[in-house]
Write a protein that holds these residues in place. Structure first.
Motif, PDB file in Angstrom:
ATOM      1  N   GLY A  14       0.234  -1.079   0.181  1.00  0.00           N
ATOM      2  CA  GLY A  14       0.515   0.400   0.010  1.00  0.00           C
ATOM      3  C   GLY A  14       0.866   1.129  -0.089  1.00  0.00           C
ATOM      4  N   LEU A  15       1.857   1.211   0.407  1.00  0.00           N
ATOM      5  CA  LEU A  15       2.690   1.766   0.824  1.00  0.00           C
ATOM      6  C   LEU A  15       3.141   2.743  -0.715  1.00  0.00           C
ATOM      7  CD1 LEU A  15       4.261   1.954   4.073  1.00  0.00           C
ATOM      8  CD2 LEU A  15       2.761   3.942   3.720  1.00  0.00           C
ATOM      9  N   ASP A  17       2.388   1.844  -3.532  1.00  0.00           N
ATOM     10  CA  ASP A  17       1.383   2.057  -4.424  1.00  0.00           C
ATOM     11  C   ASP A  17       0.811   3.367  -4.345  1.00  0.00           C
ATOM     12  OD1 ASP A  17       0.448  -0.409  -5.372  1.00  0.00           O
ATOM     13  OD2 ASP A  17      -0.571  -0.835  -4.196  1.00  0.00           O
ATOM     14  N   THR A  18       1.041   3.933  -2.666  1.00  0.00           N
ATOM     15  CA  THR A  18       0.722   5.799  -3.129  1.00  0.00           C
ATOM     16  C   THR A  18       1.967   6.228  -3.228  1.00  0.00           C
ATOM     17  OG1 THR A  18       0.041   5.196  -0.166  1.00  0.00           O
ATOM     18  CG2 THR A  18       0.369   7.363  -0.942  1.00  0.00           C
ATOM     19  N   SER A  19       3.205   5.924  -2.794  1.00  0.00           N
ATOM     20  CA  SER A  19       4.252   6.359  -3.665  1.00  0.00           C
ATOM     21  C   SER A  19       4.147   6.356  -5.147  1.00  0.00           C
ATOM     22  CB  SER A  19       5.531   5.791  -2.692  1.00  0.00           C
ATOM     23  OG  SER A  19       7.036   6.255  -3.801  1.00  0.00           O
ATOM     24  N   ALA A  21       1.537   6.114  -6.975  1.00  0.00           N
ATOM     25  CA  ALA A  21       0.157   6.815  -7.576  1.00  0.00           C
ATOM     26  C   ALA A  21       0.750   8.783  -7.398  1.00  0.00           C
ATOM     27  CB  ALA A  21      -0.752   6.537  -7.072  1.00  0.00           C
ATOM     28  N   ALA A  22       1.652   9.041  -6.361  1.00  0.00           N
ATOM     29  CA  ALA A  22       1.779  10.281  -6.424  1.00  0.00           C
ATOM     30  C   ALA A  22       3.034  11.002  -6.958  1.00  0.00           C
ATOM     31  CB  ALA A  22       2.719  10.617  -4.594  1.00  0.00           C
ATOM     32  N   ILE A  29       4.932  15.192  -2.054  1.00  0.00           N
ATOM     33  CA  ILE A  29       4.956  13.242  -1.594  1.00  0.00           C
ATOM     34  C   ILE A  29       5.901  14.430  -0.162  1.00  0.00           C
ATOM     35  CG2 ILE A  29       6.902  11.745  -1.736  1.00  0.00           C
ATOM     36  CD1 ILE A  29       6.243  11.615  -4.639  1.00  0.00           C
ATOM     37  N   LEU A  34       6.645   9.136   4.589  1.00  0.00           N
ATOM     38  CA  LEU A  34       6.678   8.269   3.413  1.00  0.00           C
ATOM     39  C   LEU A  34       7.563   6.821   3.890  1.00  0.00           C
ATOM     40  CD1 LEU A  34       4.922   6.755   1.484  1.00  0.00           C
ATOM     41  CD2 LEU A  34       6.202   7.619  -0.517  1.00  0.00           C
ATOM     42  N   LYS A  38       8.246   2.981   5.488  1.00  0.00           N
ATOM     43  CA  LYS A  38       8.155   2.404   4.736  1.00  0.00           C
ATOM     44  C   LYS A  38       9.064   1.129   6.106  1.00  0.00           C
ATOM     45  CE  LYS A  38       8.346   3.714   0.237  1.00  0.00           C
ATOM     46  NZ  LYS A  38       8.954   4.987  -1.053  1.00  0.00           N
ATOM     47  N   GLU A  73       8.515   1.649  -8.563  1.00  0.00           N
ATOM     48  CA  GLU A  73       8.935   2.914  -8.006  1.00  0.00           C
ATOM     49  C   GLU A  73      10.201   2.814  -7.804  1.00  0.00           C
ATOM     50  OE1 GLU A  73       8.673   4.269  -3.165  1.00  0.00           O
ATOM     51  OE2 GLU A  73       9.229   1.953  -3.466  1.00  0.00           O
TER      52      GLU A  73
END
Length: 118
Positions: A14-15, A17-19, A21-22, A29, A34, A38, A73
């Motif tokens: 999830g983390l 994915d957030t990174s 997407a941003a 960010i 973050l 992580k 990422e």
């Protein structure tokens, strides 16, 4: 035990994915927050690291998916770092050119915005 490691991998996923997407959205960010999150997720995984998934196909697939996302990422982070390096280089050159008094080198002629576009 499987539930614990599955949950930890899900949180890390999830983390990531957030990174991703941003970065894809060029959104702001909070890198520190973050990175801290992580770090906590990786610490949790390392504490569970002695567990071997064996025949848990669902967990193995989850780890494969996480690896793919981590590679994505990494590519985005490398692009972001390269962009920051280029910007820093441009700013450094501009500052040095502005501070130069021409004593040792001729001061470069500054182009107007229209000249730069041509």
């Amino acid at each position: 035990m499987t539930t614990g490691i599955t949950s930890a991998v899900s949180r890390l996923e999830g983390l990531i994915d957030t990174s991703i997407a941003a970065m894809k959205a060029s959104a702001s960010i909070d890198d520190k927050a973050l990175a801290d999150a992580k770090g906590r997720a990786l610490l949790e995984l390392s504490r569970l690291g002695h567990y071997r998934p064996g025949d848990d196909e669902q967990l193995l697939e989850q780890v494969r998916r996480l690896r793919t996302k981590l590679a994505t990422e990494e590519k985005l982070l490398m692009r972001r770092l390269e962009a920051a390096r280029v910007i820093a280089e441009i700013v450094t050159e501009a500052v040095l050119a502005e501070e130069s008094d021409g004593t040792y080198e001729p001061r470069p002629r500054m182009m107007s915005g229209l000249e730069a576009l041509q």
